[in-house]
Write a protein that holds these residues in place. Structure first.
Motif, PDB file in Angstrom:
ATOM      1  N   THR A 210       0.832  -1.189   0.000  1.00  0.00           N
ATOM      2  CA  THR A 210       0.000   0.000   0.000  1.00  0.00           C
ATOM      3  C   THR A 210       0.873   1.248   0.000  1.00  0.00           C
ATOM      4  N   GLU A 211       0.454   2.254  -0.775  1.00  0.00           N
ATOM      5  CA  GLU A 211       1.246   3.478  -0.847  1.00  0.00           C
ATOM      6  C   GLU A 211       1.185   4.232   0.475  1.00  0.00           C
ATOM      7  N   THR A 212       2.309   4.802   0.837  1.00  0.00           N
ATOM      8  CA  THR A 212       2.385   5.607   2.044  1.00  0.00           C
ATOM      9  C   THR A 212       3.440   6.676   1.848  1.00  0.00           C
ATOM     10  N   THR A 213       3.401   7.682   2.678  1.00  0.00           N
ATOM     11  CA  THR A 213       4.389   8.759   2.604  1.00  0.00           C
ATOM     12  C   THR A 213       5.366   8.617   3.754  1.00  0.00           C
TER      13      THR A 213
ATOM     14  N   SER B 122       8.076   8.952  10.106  1.00  0.00           N
ATOM     15  CA  SER B 122       7.544   7.615   9.827  1.00  0.00           C
ATOM     16  C   SER B 122       8.348   6.558  10.565  1.00  0.00           C
TER      17      SER B 122
ATOM     18  N   ASP C 182       0.494   4.680  12.308  1.00  0.00           N
ATOM     19  CA  ASP C 182      -0.099   5.680  11.426  1.00  0.00           C
ATOM     20  C   ASP C 182      -0.044   5.137  10.002  1.00  0.00           C
TER      21      ASP C 182
ATOM     22  N   THR D 178      -0.781   6.308   7.278  1.00  0.00           N
ATOM     23  CA  THR D 178      -0.380   7.250   6.230  1.00  0.00           C
ATOM     24  C   THR D 178       1.129   7.432   6.184  1.00  0.00           C
ATOM     25  N   ARG D 179       1.853   6.988   7.215  1.00  0.00           N
ATOM     26  CA  ARG D 179       3.295   7.207   7.273  1.00  0.00           C
ATOM     27  C   ARG D 179       4.112   5.940   7.546  1.00  0.00           C
TER      28      ARG D 179
ATOM     29  N   GLY E 266      -5.498  -0.650   5.167  1.00  0.00           N
ATOM     30  CA  GLY E 266      -4.793   0.517   4.657  1.00  0.00           C
ATOM     31  C   GLY E 266      -3.367   0.641   5.152  1.00  0.00           C
TER      32      GLY E 266
END
Length: 521
Positions: free
Chosen positions: A2-5, A10, A31, A33-34, A74
């Protein structure tokens, strides 16, 4: 993945193959998202002993399923497969590679279950370019500090008293602070031998799903020389599958578990046992939740107290106790050899080619299923290894290789402690040495065996009988003072010197005949 930043805040979160729990401490505060979760199938873990093929397939399949579970939420997962050309085949090296590939502010790890890997991860933390946070594994009921406090100042560590403390701590099977039924332990009611014609219930097995089948194919291709067969694979590889097996046990098997938990039968690998140890040790089931559900069966009148208490004792008592002993006593524990055992493991432990019906059956089912229940492990293969004088390193390795639920923290204390008394009494108060009479009483093995379980010596006598008195004679300087062996040693003394010498010579002949040769260092 899954894509993450990823970036300065992070975190890289490591999940090992036996840490497949949503509640894993390394995943707390994640998290999506990170952060990135690292999971890796590596040869270092698959081959440090030549693990049973089913064990490797089970762990790979469960890891792959858990990675998909995380991704469905996610979460970004950096998953390294066993056949990935870039795979470094080391957990530590995969951590370094992930840190080289992406910027992370920290690494988060849940403490691992084996001393060997814990040492490697501690060394990694000392050289890593970012901070490494090691969190407690809270999936166990008894934290390390709690066990150390309980053990502190005690001259002997006995599971029974530890178990009572755990019952109090967890509030399990208590009424107004006292044990339900007025007793802590109903083991005396749980030792019924096999009744003629009695057969266990049909069991729910788990056919491999698509992910498990792919793992089985990979293992067959990549580990062809490892012990064991793959055809009978039937272990849960997801929490949902594990829950189904547990529910079937609670409803259909638990009510009779207490009466028959020590019984053995030819061609019957499962008997009345839970078949959940692989799922508990992978993290697919929560041990305290399992205990509370068993208690609920008793409270609802669906299972008797002796069955429920005995089942809970195996998890809340023995499982937590052996883990506590392992971490309290390592690394010295791995070098203990109280009886100075110096023989090699006979080849029939691998081939099953022996006329001993009990051993042949246990090895055959171990090869087919990567499983044997606790009495088979303790009183057949373990008892025999101790009577033969097999070096604890060799029997340790065998148990770690052949069983799908075996991880060193649970295997070593059970093997080096309970099965072979190599720890000199840390785990148990006496060696679990027994002649063929015990096996005859608890099973139907002896009826089809070519050896005579009633004969005490000679080529046609049951090897357990031939070895038993020789074991006591050989180890009398170490064991004569054990009060729990006072009766057999009095019997031995009454035999007189000539008979004792004859029994020792017969035992030595049996050791040689069975292939327990002196080890070559």
């Amino acid at each position: 993945m899954t894509e993450t930043t990823t970036g300065a805040t992070s975190r890289l979160r490591l999940v090992l193959g036996d840490q497949l729990s949503d509640s894993l401490s390394a995943l707390e505060g994640l998290d999506p998202t990170r952060d990135v979760v690292l999971m890796a199938e590596v040869n270092d873990e698959a081959t440090y002993v030549r693990h049973h093929k089913q064990k490797i397939a089970l762990i790979f399949a469960a890891m792959r399923s858990f990675a998909l579970r995380l991704e469905a939420r996610g979460v970004a997962v950096r998953y390294v497969r066993i056949d990935d050309p870039a795979n470094t085949h080391s957990i530590v090296c995969e951590l370094h590679r992930a840190l080289d590939d992406q910027p992370f502010s920290a690494v988060v790890i849940t403490e691992c279950g084996e001393w060997r890997l814990a040492e490697a991860l501690a060394a990694f933390a000392g050289v890593a370019a970012v901070p490494v946070e090691v969190r407690e594994d809270r999936r166990f009921i008894c934290p390390h500090d709690r066990f150390r406090r309980w053990a502190s100042g005690k001259s002997q560590l006995r599971m029974e008293f530890f178990y009572r403390e755990m019952r109090r701590d967890a509030g399990i099977l208590l009424d107004d602070g006292q044990p339900v039924g007025g007793k802590w332990n109903y083991d005396a009611e749980n030792r019924k031998g096999l009744t003629k014609g009695l057969r266990p219930p049909a069991r729910l097995r788990t056919p491999p799903d698509e992910i498990a089948q792919a793992a089985i194919t990979d293992v067959a291709r990549l580990f062809p020389d490892h012990f064991g067969d793959l055809d009978e694979f039937g272990w849960p590889t997801t929490t949902e599958q594990a829950e189904s097996v547990l529910a079937d046990f609670m409803t259909n098997v638990l009510p009779n578990f207490g009466d028959w938990q020590d019984a053995m039968a030819l061609g019957e690998p499962w008997m009345w046992h839970g078949l959940i140890s692989t799922s508990l040790n992978l993290g697919l089931l929560d041990p305290l939740d399992v205990c509370r559900r068993a208690e609920a069966e008793y409270r609802a009148g669906c299972a008797p107290l002796n069955a429920v208490e005995g089942f809970i004792r195996q998890i809340l008592g023995w499982r937590e106790f052996v883990r506590g002993i392992y971490w309290l006593k390592m690394p010295d524990y791995a070098r203990r050899n109280f009886l100075d055992a110096d023989r090699s493991l006979p080849g029939f432990y691998w081939s099953g080619e022996t006329d001993m019906a009990c051993v042949a059956d246990v090895v055959a089912q171990t090869r087919s299923h990567a499983y044997a229940h606790h009495i088979q492990r303790l009183m057949v293969t373990g008892n025999l290894a101790m009577l033969l004088g097999v070096h604890p390193d060799e029997i340790d390795d065998w148990y770690l290789v052949v069983y799908a639920d075996a991880y060193e923290w649970v295997e070593m204390p059970n093997t080096r402690g309970m099965a072979t008394f190599a720890d000199g009494g840390i785990m148990g108060s006496k060696p679990y040495a027994a002649s063929g009479a015990y096996i005859d009483r608890m099973s139907d093995y002896c009826g089809s065996c070519r050896y005579d379980v009633k004969a005490k010596s000679g080529e046609n006598a049951c090897p357990f009988n031939r070895l038993y008195w020789g074991f006591l004679e050989r180890n009398q300087k170490r064991l004569r003072g054990n009060v729990r062996l006072a009766m057999p040693y009095r019997t031995l003394e009454n035999f007189g010197p000539e008979r004792r010498t004859a029994l020792l010579n017969d035992a030595e002949a049996a050791r040689d005949r069975l292939g327990a040769a002196p080890r070559r260092e």
